[in-house]
Design a protein around this motif. Structure first.
Motif, mmCIF file in Angstrom:
data_model
loop_
_atom_site.group_PDB
_atom_site.id
_atom_site.type_symbol
_atom_site.label_atom_id
_atom_site.label_comp_id
_atom_site.label_asym_id
_atom_site.label_seq_id
_atom_site.Cartn_x
_atom_site.Cartn_y
_atom_site.Cartn_z
ATOM 1 N N MET A 12 0.828 -1.211 0.000
ATOM 2 C CA MET A 12 0.000 0.000 0.000
ATOM 3 C C MET A 12 0.859 1.256 0.000
ATOM 4 O O MET A 12 1.815 1.340 0.784
ATOM 5 N N LYS A 16 1.904 2.470 -6.960
ATOM 6 C CA LYS A 16 1.496 1.658 -8.123
ATOM 7 C C LYS A 16 0.601 2.457 -9.083
ATOM 8 O O LYS A 16 0.808 2.441 -10.295
ATOM 9 N N ASP A 35 -8.610 -1.626 -7.411
ATOM 10 C CA ASP A 35 -9.492 -1.039 -6.389
ATOM 11 C C ASP A 35 -10.566 -0.165 -7.027
ATOM 12 O O ASP A 35 -11.711 -0.157 -6.582
ATOM 13 N N ARG A 59 -11.796 -9.660 -0.418
ATOM 14 C CA ARG A 59 -10.886 -10.582 -1.126
ATOM 15 C C ARG A 59 -11.638 -11.370 -2.197
ATOM 16 O O ARG A 59 -11.076 -11.688 -3.244
ATOM 17 N N GLY A 82 -2.731 -3.740 -2.631
ATOM 18 C CA GLY A 82 -1.553 -4.399 -2.051
ATOM 19 C C GLY A 82 -1.693 -5.893 -1.786
ATOM 20 O O GLY A 82 -0.692 -6.597 -1.658
ATOM 21 N N ARG A 123 -7.231 3.726 3.787
ATOM 22 C CA ARG A 123 -6.676 2.365 3.747
ATOM 23 C C ARG A 123 -6.886 1.643 5.081
ATOM 24 O O ARG A 123 -6.135 1.853 6.045
ATOM 25 N N LEU A 125 -6.128 -1.181 6.210
ATOM 26 C CA LEU A 125 -5.025 -1.964 6.766
ATOM 27 C C LEU A 125 -3.795 -1.120 7.105
ATOM 28 O O LEU A 125 -2.756 -1.643 7.458
ATOM 29 N N ARG A 139 4.720 -9.948 3.607
ATOM 30 C CA ARG A 139 4.449 -9.865 2.173
ATOM 31 C C ARG A 139 5.674 -9.677 1.284
ATOM 32 O O ARG A 139 5.658 -10.100 0.130
HETATM 33 C C1 S3P Z 1 -4.906 -3.560 0.543
HETATM 34 C C2 S3P Z 1 -4.430 -2.507 -0.199
HETATM 35 C C3 S3P Z 1 -5.303 -1.424 -0.712
HETATM 36 C C4 S3P Z 1 -6.722 -1.949 -0.904
HETATM 37 C C5 S3P Z 1 -7.219 -2.557 0.362
HETATM 38 C C6 S3P Z 1 -6.354 -3.727 0.853
HETATM 39 C C7 S3P Z 1 -3.947 -4.586 1.027
HETATM 40 O O1 S3P Z 1 -4.810 -0.926 -1.958
HETATM 41 O O2 S3P Z 1 -6.779 -2.887 -1.939
HETATM 42 O O3 S3P Z 1 -7.291 -1.549 1.328
HETATM 43 O O4 S3P Z 1 -4.367 -5.695 1.402
HETATM 44 O O5 S3P Z 1 -2.730 -4.310 1.006
HETATM 45 P P1 S3P Z 1 -3.477 -0.014 -2.104
HETATM 46 O O6 S3P Z 1 -2.312 -0.954 -2.209
HETATM 47 O O7 S3P Z 1 -3.697 0.765 -3.358
HETATM 48 O O8 S3P Z 1 -3.414 0.842 -0.906
#
Ligand code: S3P
Length: 169
Positions: A12, A16, A35, A59, A82, A123, A125, A139
């Protein structure tokens, strides 16, 4: 059919989406973001989806998105959430590029950006930085493992990242 998409993966806030938009300016390729696809499909923000239905549900939406991308998308730069790297069919979608940075580099990139607090808040997470660091640590090896190519983006100008990537692709 082997797909000619470019898929950007990484933690995150690593950049990207920014890189996907910049790459698409430099090529004839369009860019899309997983997203964004999920948000328009659900007509809700990611944060809201997590709040209302939880991570498991999100997911499942990522999985649905991955299958849709494999079946329908070509010649496109795809930036991903992410956690999207876990999709089993990722390699069928295109060439996977991992954008690499340290955790500290990512957090300072977010904090120094315009709309920093909005970027942190949206975000789910990233709300607990201790937990986010643990997630990052588990990760990093996995990102490395699933990617075809990794590129160090920490403290680099976007133009230089684009140049490096174009040379290496
Ligand atoms: C996540 C990353 C987020 C988004 C969601 C979960 C993750 O996207 O898909 O909050 O699990 O790392 P970004 O990487 O664009 O922040």
């Amino acid at each position: 059919m082997k797909k000619d998409n470019i898929i950007l993966i990484g933690f995150m806030g690593v950049g990207k989406g920014t890189l996907a938009r910049e790459l698409s300016k430099n090529t004839a390729m369009f860019c899309i973001d997983t997203d964004d696809l999920i948000e328009s499909f659900e007509n809700k923000k990611i944060k809201k989806i997590f709040e209302l239905y939880g991570e498991r549900y999100f997911r499942d939406l990522e999985k649905k998105t991955a299958l849709w991308l494999e079946q329908n998308v070509t010649n496109t730069i795809i930036s991903t959430g992410g956690g999207f790297y876990k999709q089993e069919n990722l390699k069928n979608i295109g060439k996977i590029i991992y954008l690499k940075s340290s955790f500290e580099g990512i957090i300072s990139r977010i904090k120094n950006s315009a709309n920093a607090s909005k970027k942190l808040k949206k975000r789910p997470l990233l709300q607990d930085l201790q937990k986010a660091k643990e997630l990052f640590d588990t990760r990093v090896k996995e990102y490395e493992k699933v990617s075809h190519l990794s590129i160090d983006v920490e403290d680099k100008k976007i133009e230089d990242i684009v140049l490096e990537l174009r040379e290496r692709l």
